[in-house]
Design an enzyme around this catalytic site. Structure first.
Site, PDB file in Angstrom:
ATOM      1  CG  ASP A   1      -3.953   6.732   2.112  1.00  0.00           C
ATOM      2  OD1 ASP A   1      -3.824   5.505   2.068  1.00  0.00           O
ATOM      3  OD2 ASP A   1      -4.731   7.417   2.635  1.00  0.00           O
TER       4      ASP A   1
ATOM      5  CD  GLU B   1      -3.756   7.080  12.310  1.00  0.00           C
ATOM      6  OE1 GLU B   1      -3.855   8.156  13.016  1.00  0.00           O
ATOM      7  OE2 GLU B   1      -4.062   6.722  11.227  1.00  0.00           O
ATOM      8  CG  ASP B   2      -1.569   1.984  10.514  1.00  0.00           C
ATOM      9  OD1 ASP B   2      -2.149   2.665  11.604  1.00  0.00           O
ATOM     10  OD2 ASP B   2      -1.886   1.983   9.411  1.00  0.00           O
TER      11      ASP B   2
ATOM     12  CG  ASP C   1     -18.701  17.416 -24.759  1.00  0.00           C
ATOM     13  OD1 ASP C   1     -19.656  16.856 -24.547  1.00  0.00           O
ATOM     14  OD2 ASP C   1     -18.381  18.564 -23.700  1.00  0.00           O
TER      15      ASP C   1
ATOM     16  CG  HIS D   1       0.624   7.341   3.705  1.00  0.00           C
ATOM     17  ND1 HIS D   1       1.078   6.381   2.615  1.00  0.00           N
ATOM     18  CD2 HIS D   1      -0.693   6.916   4.263  1.00  0.00           C
ATOM     19  CE1 HIS D   1       0.067   5.489   2.653  1.00  0.00           C
ATOM     20  NE2 HIS D   1      -0.920   5.597   3.355  1.00  0.00           N
TER      21      HIS D   1
ATOM     22  CG  HIS E   1      -1.586   1.208   1.365  1.00  0.00           C
ATOM     23  ND1 HIS E   1      -2.513   1.662   0.499  1.00  0.00           N
ATOM     24  CD2 HIS E   1      -1.402   2.145   2.421  1.00  0.00           C
ATOM     25  CE1 HIS E   1      -3.116   2.897   1.019  1.00  0.00           C
ATOM     26  NE2 HIS E   1      -2.372   3.294   2.124  1.00  0.00           N
TER      27      HIS E   1
HETATM   28 MN    MN Z   1      -2.830   4.615   3.918  1.00  0.00          MN
END
Ligand code: MN
Length: 497
Positions: free
Chosen positions: A144, A82-83, A269, A78, A54
């Site tokens: 993300d 947090e994880d 269009d 990123h 990911h």
């Molecule tokens: Mn993520």
């Protein structure tokens, strides 16, 4: 996904970074990958794949968008703070404070969940604060989200719908406001499938048939035009069939308009020929040549080069008839305009001459929103101002000198005045729209020429205007003027004692 497959993906990513950036940037990206890989060790995605795929996919997208290398590294890291057990301090130690800062912005955004108004507003606030501190946080968030949507089939159906709806309601309007057409289109089309599955399937089935029916015709026209441009010595950088089917959701939304009434044949269009030429002068020459070859349809010639759309989109557009009366649209633009339409504000990071800086004018609305949210505790009011500033269609109103002012639909002459200058707002007593006197709450329309009538003796805005205006900027300025007056009154009274 096997380790071997992940290694292959890593290899492809590093090759891309080395190509778009430099060898040392690729080495840095490798370090960041190893750091994230170690931190996420043992964690799995819902698909059962190792978690690292990911952040790798997120970073790869950012590298494809040619974002700066710090943003790409931010994409790899990123989800780390947090994880995992690695902290922001660890990231700062390994990758420096700029990267740590960027990642901290993303952590603060967290996940926006629909759990009551309170929580929703709170998360939106956080997102705009993070964006105002570093606009790159939202680019990482987009990348993300894209990967999360690409792997959404592994989530339970009710979650799929919630996540996809959030993308359509929040992320894609922000991408649009930043004129990032490609990201907007990709986000929307991935979400479309989950929010309106039947409509998605219908369009997916019918569009290839429509294209097949037109393919021969489009190719023929393309040849005629190319030959003529060659004769006229115009260097065509690129000419291709552009299909609205490229972005299904935006086509779907267009079909919902009352005048189209779900009839695909009313969309002229659906397919267009896009001509990309080196200079602005070439664009106008091409337009002239096309009109010389084919009869133009009245009122369908649009000059978005002289008058760009509010989000910065530039192009010349015309719809013409061939000799049998068949309709075809042309879009004519330079390479730079084309890139701006696809990458929007993010495109500015591509250009070395701007030094990576973006025009602060383009981001003013974010700062205004943040200022506003600091002053209001009323969540409903805050969400309403976001809806007006971003999620609303934008219009262009003109000053008598021909300067275009970008406003949300429904904006009033007072909004207009404050967007031109605080003083113009504070001294405003009336307004002329297209030479007609109008009331101050009159909703403006795109193309209106607005002249603000002022009285130099007027010093203060009217308190009632706060209810009347639609933009956050006008609200902030009215409040500031009224507060300033209150303070000076108090001082006067204190002085008298
Ligand atoms: Mn993520």
């Amino acid at each position: 996904m096997t380790n071997e497959q992940i290694n292959k993906k890593l290899e492809e990513f590093l090759v891309l970074v080395e190509k778009n950036y430099s060898k040392s940037d690729a080495e840095l990206a490798r370090l960041a990958f190893d750091f994230a890989d170690e931190a996420h060790k043992g964690q799995k995605r819902y698909s059962g794949d190792p978690y690292i795929i990911h952040p790798l996919a997120t970073a790869r997208k950012l590298a494809e968008m040619k974002m700066d290398i710090t943003t790409v590294i931010g994409g790899l890291l990123h989800d780390v703070p947090e994880d995992t057990s690695r902290t922001l301090a660890d990231i700062e130690k390994e990758f420096g404070s700029e990267t740590a800062h960027l990642v901290s912005g993303i952590v603060k955004i967290g996940v926006i969940k629909y759990r009551g108004m309170e929580r929703y507003a709170e998360n939106l606030r956080k997102m705009f604060v993070a964006m105002s501190q570093d606009i790159r946080t939202i680019f990482i968030k987009f990348a993300d989200r894209l990967h999360n949507l690409q792997t959404l089939q592994f989530r339970p159906p009710h979650k799929q719908k919630r996540i996809a709806t959030e993308v359509l309601e929040i992320y894609s309007p922000i991408a649009d406001r930043l004129s990032m057409g490609m990201i907007k289109g990709e986000l929307e089309d991935l979400a479309f499938k989950y929010v309106y599955p039947k409509e998605y399937e219908w369009l997916n089935k019918i569009l290839p048939l429509k294209y097949k029916a037109k393919e021969k015709f489009l190719k023929k026209i393309q040849l005629i035009v190319l030959e003529r441009l060659k004769k006229e010595n115009i260097a065509v950088s690129e000419m291709a069939v552009f299909s609205r089917a490229k972005y299904l959701y935006s086509l779907y939304k267009k079909l919902q308009r009352p005048e189209i009434d779900n009839n695909l044949d009313k969309i002229f269009d659906l397919f267009a020929l896009r001509v990309i030429v080196p200079t602005v002068a070439d664009c106008y020459s091409v337009l002239g040549i096309i009109h010389n070859l084919f009869q133009p349809m009245p009122k369908r010639i649009k000059d978005y080069i002289a008058q760009p759309k509010p989000n910065g989109y530039q192009s010349l557009q015309t719809t013409v008839f061939d000799d049998k009366g068949e309709i075809i649209e042309f879009q004519i633009r330079t390479k730079e305009m084309d890139e701006k339409a696809e990458y929007g504000i993010a495109a500015h990071w591509n250009y070395k001459e701007t030094g990576g800086k973006i025009n602060p004018e383009q981001l003013k609305w974010i700062n205004e929103l943040v200022k506003w949210q600091e002053q209001t505790n009323n969540n409903e009011e805050f969400i309403n101002s976001i809806k007006f500033d971003i999620f609303q269609n934008r219009i262009f109103a003109m000053t008598p000198h021909g300067d275009a002012i970008d406003l949300p639909e429904g904006a009033t002459p007072i909004d207009f005045a404050y967007h031109v200058h605080s003083n113009l707002g504070n001294k405003c007593v009336g307004a002329m729209v297209n030479d007609q006197l109008v009331s101050l709450d009159h909703p403006l329309e795109s193309g209106d020429v607005v002249e603000i009538v002022t009285n130099k003796n007027r010093k203060l805005p009217n308190h009632d205007w706060l209810e009347m205006v639609k933009t956050t900027m006008a609200k902030n300025k009215i409040r500031a003027a009224l507060n300033k007056e209150k303070t000076s009154e108090r001082k006067k009274l204190e002085g008298k004692k």
